[in-house]
Design an enzyme around this catalytic site. Structure first.
Site, PDB file in Angstrom:
ATOM      1  N   ASP A   1       0.827  -1.189   0.000  1.00 35.07           N
ATOM      2  CA  ASP A   1       0.000   0.000   0.000  1.00 35.07           C
ATOM      3  C   ASP A   1       0.871   1.253   0.000  1.00 35.07           C
ATOM      4  O   ASP A   1       1.892   1.311   0.691  1.00 35.07           O
ATOM      5  CB  ASP A   1      -0.900  -0.025   1.242  1.00 35.07           C
ATOM      6  CG  ASP A   1      -1.908   1.093   1.275  1.00 35.07           C
ATOM      7  OD1 ASP A   1      -2.762   1.141   0.377  1.00 35.07           O
ATOM      8  OD2 ASP A   1      -1.844   1.916   2.208  1.00 35.07           O
TER       9      ASP A   1
ATOM     10  N   GLU B   1      15.057 -14.301  -0.533  1.00 40.28           N
ATOM     11  CA  GLU B   1      15.461 -15.451   0.287  1.00 40.28           C
ATOM     12  C   GLU B   1      14.479 -16.610   0.139  1.00 40.28           C
ATOM     13  O   GLU B   1      14.786 -17.743   0.516  1.00 40.28           O
ATOM     14  CB  GLU B   1      15.528 -15.051   1.765  1.00 40.28           C
ATOM     15  CG  GLU B   1      16.609 -14.030   2.091  1.00 40.28           C
ATOM     16  CD  GLU B   1      16.574 -13.643   3.564  1.00 40.28           C
ATOM     17  OE1 GLU B   1      16.036 -14.436   4.377  1.00 40.28           O
ATOM     18  OE2 GLU B   1      17.059 -12.545   3.895  1.00 40.28           O
TER      19      GLU B   1
END
Length: 531
Positions: free
Chosen positions: A202, A258
């Site tokens: 957002d 990751e």
């Protein structure tokens, strides 16, 4: 399911607004169990992913975009176990799961803000943006809040102002403090470990503020000073869009990298440089995977507008990636915005779907688009949205596009809820377009399924580069990839035009192809391959 690290390229995501999707417990508010129960509908459309708007604990001053706990579920929507069940069901159906992350600001009920405002010398004292008043007691600068008034709120305990881009109940985090960044990254990791496939970020260009607190200048854009919101009268150079945003986005990208196959899309809210920021924020392979803006969420429905936005993005960011949308929970639904350009509601809805799903980039659909819905007309006393309440009647707010999804035309509340009164009303025009009414092959819903199947199956339409064709208004035409031709008549009048080369239609609406001659009726279009 689109698999692999780059599943998001060319993908289509379906936005679910949880309060309004499906109410499983009968309290009038949609919930996670309701989403899980209706995921078959979403998977049946042929999309790649769902985006779930905020379901975190919140006082709901801004319907969940004021988060008081980033690592739990608000009881309104269910429990963490309900969330896990939703994710598992989505994955079983071949859907990726993207969730909202509201990192630019928190709720004033967040424990860290409660601690921060208690004194100037506690451990969280500089986790939010605090500033002394001017000698005359006024705020430290002229920054304005999107929902009206100053972006600074006085706090008597600290005898300072705190900064809020939105409501006073939504204080902005201080991203200049590395501990704040670390905390927010840990919150993101919590959901990655829980199995989500990505995030919708957002207000991604609002994270960092100017540490010198310099005044914003007046907005030089034509007509800006006649805007209904004072916020739009400013050129927000210092209250957002700061270059330090990129450093945090790189940290965020490193975290997602990751994990295998994760992606994030950022919402760029800006009236000045949105396309440029989209490009900047997605370039280089170490920032956002995708970005979208409000550039196609407005009233303009012209060939030049769509062409300029697409060409401008790839001109500014040849290695970036856009995500295009025509509707979401913050703007009036596009069929209603563009009705003046339509022969009828269904024809316009089908054409808009064909156009959006033909664009280069990734795509986001908002719940109810596939039914051809328009905004619900609400009375002032029915509003819940602070924007509508504060700016009524010049701006009626966002409630009209947030009313409940309609499933069964004959059921109370359109099958959304068994409650006597849902959180927003279900009215006759929306109920008449329920899923249950759209079973025939000519329905808007059937067209969405067909168009999504074509995009998903055709490499040119999903990933091909765009070359715009030179047609006169009101015609928009472009080639995708090696051999896909897409031509749209963006008007309620019939047009005829020559084709550069013969095509074989794959999907069309009121279109007649005869050799190298093409006639398109009102809102007509043809998507086909070069013969």
């Amino acid at each position: 399911m689109a698999d692999g690290q780059d599943w998001w390229r060319g993908s289509v995501t379906y936005q679910i607004y949880p309060r309004s999707f499906m109410d499983a417990d009968g309290d009038g508010i949609g919930d996670l169990k309701g989403i899980t129960a209706r995921l078959d509908h979403v998977a049946g459309l042929g999309v790649d992913a769902i985006w779930v708007s905020p379901v975190f604990p919140s006082p709901m001053a801004d319907m969940g975009y004021d988060v008081s706990d980033y690592c739990d579920i608000d009881p309104t929507f269910g429990t963490l176990e309900d969330f896990d069940e939703m994710v598992a069901r989505a994955h079983d159906l071949g859907l990726k799961v993207i969730i909202d992350q509201v990192l630019s600001h928190a709720s004033d009920q967040h424990p860290h803000f409660i601690e921060s405002r208690a004194s100037r010398d506690n451990e969280k004292a500089d986790w939010f943006v605090w500033a002394d008043p001017k000698p005359d007691g006024t705020p430290p600068n002229n920054w304005l809040a999107i929902f009206g008034g100053s972006a600074w709120q006085w706090d008597a305990r600290r005898r300072q102002y705190y900064f809020h881009n939105f409501l006073p109940e939504q204080p902005d985090w201080n991203f200049h403090n590395p501990q704040v960044q670390d905390y927010l990254l840990d919150c993101v990791r919590f959901w990655l470990d829980r199995g989500v496939d990505g995030f919708r970020l957002d207000t991604v260009n609002f994270y960092v503020h100017d540490q010198m607190l310099r005044d914003n200048a007046a907005n030089p854009a034509p007509g800006a000073q006649e805007a209904s919101r004072p916020f739009e009268m400013q050129y927000t150079l210092f209250s957002k869009n700061r270059p330090e945003n990129l450093t945090f986005l790189e940290r965020l990208r490193a975290l997602l990298d990751e994990y295998e196959g994760r992606a994030m899309v950022g919402e760029v809210g800006d009236s000045h440089h949105a396309i440029e920021l989209m490009g900047q924020y997605t370039s280089g392979g170490d920032r956002l995977h995708m970005a979208y803006s409000f550039e196609m969420l407005g009233p303009d429905f012209s060939p030049g507008h769509f062409r300029e936005r697409v060409e401008s993005f790839f001109r500014h960011a040849p290695d970036g990636w856009p995500c295009w949308a025509f509707s979401n929970h913050d703007v009036p639904r596009h069929v209603g915005r563009w009705l003046d350009h339509g022969a009828d509601q269904d024809a316009l809805a089908r054409q808009a779907a064909a156009l959006l799903l033909s664009l280069e980039g990734s795509i986001c659909l908002y719940q109810g688009e596939e039914l051809g819905q328009v905004d619900t007309v609400l009375a002032f006393e029915e509003l819940t949205d602070p924007e509508g309440i504060n700016f009524w009647p010049e701006r009626t707010g966002r409630d009209g596009c947030r009313t409940p999804m309609t499933w069964e035309a004959e059921a109370p509340n359109g099958g959304f809820s068994t409650a006597d009164r849902p959180w927003l009303p279900v009215k006759a025009p929306q109920q008449a377009r329920a899923v249950s009414t759209q079973r025939d092959n000519d329905s808007v819903l059937a067209f969405y399924r067909a168009m999504l199947a074509l995009r998903r199956s055709d490499p040119d339409l999903r990933l091909g580069k765009t070359e715009f064709l030179n047609h006169d208004d009101p015609v928009l035409g472009f080639r995708r990839g090696e051999a896909m031709i897409c031509i749209f008549n963006l008007s309620p009048e019939t047009v005829s035009l020559p084709l550069e080369e013969p095509i074989v239609p794959l999907l069309d609406q009121v279109a007649e192809v005869s050799g190298r001659d093409l006639t398109l009726g009102p809102n007509g279009f043809v998507i086909g391959r070069v013969a």
